[in-house]
Design a protein around this motif. Structure first.
Motif, short mmCIF file in Angstrom:
data_model
loop_
_atom_site.label_atom_id
_atom_site.label_comp_id
_atom_site.label_asym_id
_atom_site.label_seq_id
_atom_site.Cartn_x
_atom_site.Cartn_y
_atom_site.Cartn_z
N MET A 1 0.83 -1.21 0.00
CA MET A 1 0.00 0.00 0.00
C MET A 1 0.87 1.26 0.00
N GLN A 2 1.90 1.26 0.85
CA GLN A 2 2.79 2.41 0.92
C GLN A 2 3.60 2.57 -0.37
N ARG A 4 2.62 1.79 -3.33
CA ARG A 4 1.72 2.38 -4.32
C ARG A 4 1.57 3.87 -4.08
N ALA A 5 1.45 4.26 -2.82
CA ALA A 5 1.36 5.69 -2.49
C ALA A 5 2.64 6.42 -2.89
N LYS A 8 2.51 6.97 -6.62
CA LYS A 8 1.54 8.01 -6.94
C LYS A 8 2.11 9.39 -6.62
N LYS A 9 2.72 9.52 -5.47
CA LYS A 9 3.31 10.81 -5.07
C LYS A 9 4.39 11.24 -6.05
N PRO A 114 4.96 13.23 3.73
CA PRO A 114 5.09 11.79 3.44
C PRO A 114 5.64 11.00 4.61
N THR A 117 3.02 10.49 7.36
CA THR A 117 1.95 9.55 7.00
C THR A 117 2.44 8.12 6.89
N LEU A 119 5.35 6.92 5.24
CA LEU A 119 6.14 6.52 4.07
C LEU A 119 7.57 6.22 4.49
N GLU A 123 10.02 2.63 0.51
CA GLU A 123 8.89 3.07 -0.32
C GLU A 123 9.15 4.44 -0.93
#
Length: 282
Positions: A1-2, A4-5, A8-9, A114, A117, A119, A123
């Motif tokens: 999940m991280q 993928r974030a 995206k970032k 980041p 949250t 990250l 990642e």
């Protein structure tokens, strides 16, 4: 999940600013402008030679001798010169455009949100070492192909074979990606991408000169640059004799790139990014 974030970032940061456009412009712009500029320069030189053909030594001058690439056809000379520009000037522009994601955001404290949250460093780094080198590789490969096609179009009767265009495009793209990975790793580790940009621009040429002086020109990543800058078009070049050289240089580029990722991850875990101003205790 991280992870993928993280992708995206990084992708949003890359595409919603001028950075992606800067990379495309620096490569594709040179792919079109450089052959046309050389063609125009050669036309002016030909006019000058015709006007002063009686002057001593002028009649023996040609564009290849002027650029230090004697014996090459016009199409080969244009193509090799364009790829040399990709390896130097285009790479300089790419490094300047991508200074922020390659260490500049640490100094600007753009990693606060980041990090808060959740990250992690892994990642945080994986998207950078995937998105940017792949983009440099693809744009470099496309730029070389465009340059080769344009060179063949503007030189009637002379052309570079499609096989050599694709091979040169591949080697140039691998070299550009390798240089960028090294630049990005050092920039993130030091958080000083501006200094690293200048050091890389000067240092790569200096290292290549030292290796050439020591006769260590083969079986290392910088071999790719010397090949696409003219060596592969020389009369004594035999592709079959250089396959192993190209393969080893490509594999070493990938291996060193992976090692640079591991080094960057280790350095980031070992140091703490200061996201606050130093304040007195009282």
């Amino acid at each position: 999940m991280q992870i993928r974030a993280g992708f995206k970032k990084e992708w949003l940061q890359f595409t919603r600013t001028f950075r992606l456009g800067g990379v495309l412009l620096s490569v594709l712009g040179f792919a079109v402008a450089e052959p046309l500029m050389l063609w125009g320069l050669n036309a002016l030189l030909s006019l000058g030679m015709s006007a002063s053909v009686e002057a001593a030594g002028t009649a023996g001058m040609d564009m290849g001798s002027l650029l230090g690439l004697p014996g090459l056809s016009m199409a080969e000379m244009y193509f090799s010169t364009n790829m040399a520009e990709f390896c130097t000037t285009s790479m300089l522009i790419i490094m300047l455009v991508l200074m922020s994601p390659c260490g500049g955001e640490q100094k600007k404290r753009a990693t606060i949100i980041p990090s808060c949250t959740g990250l992690g460093y892994y990642e945080y780094l994986v998207p950078k070492f995937v998105i940017y080198p792949v983009t440099v590789f693809l744009t470099g490969f496309a730029g070389c192909c465009v340059s080769g096609a344009l060179n063949n179009a503007i030189n009637d009767g002379e052309s570079v074979s499609m096989g050599f265009i694709l091979l040169g495009a591949f080697m140039c793209a691998v070299y550009m990606s390798f240089i960028f990975v090294v630049y990005m790793a050092v920039g993130i580790c030091t958080s000083r991408p501006g200094v690293v940009t200048a050091a890389m621009y000067v240092g790569v040429s200096l290292v290549q000169m030292i290796l050439t002086g020591l006769n260590l020109t083969d079986y290392q990543p910088l071999t790719l640059r010397s090949l696409v800058s003219g060596r592969m078009f020389m009369q004594d070049f035999v592709l079959g004799d250089n396959i192993a050289n190209i393969v080893v240089a490509t594999v070493l580029s990938v291996v060193i790139g992976v090692m640079m990722f591991i080094l960057t991850l280790t350095v980031l875990k070992a140091k703490k990014i200061n996201n606050q101003e130093d304040k007195p205790e009282f």
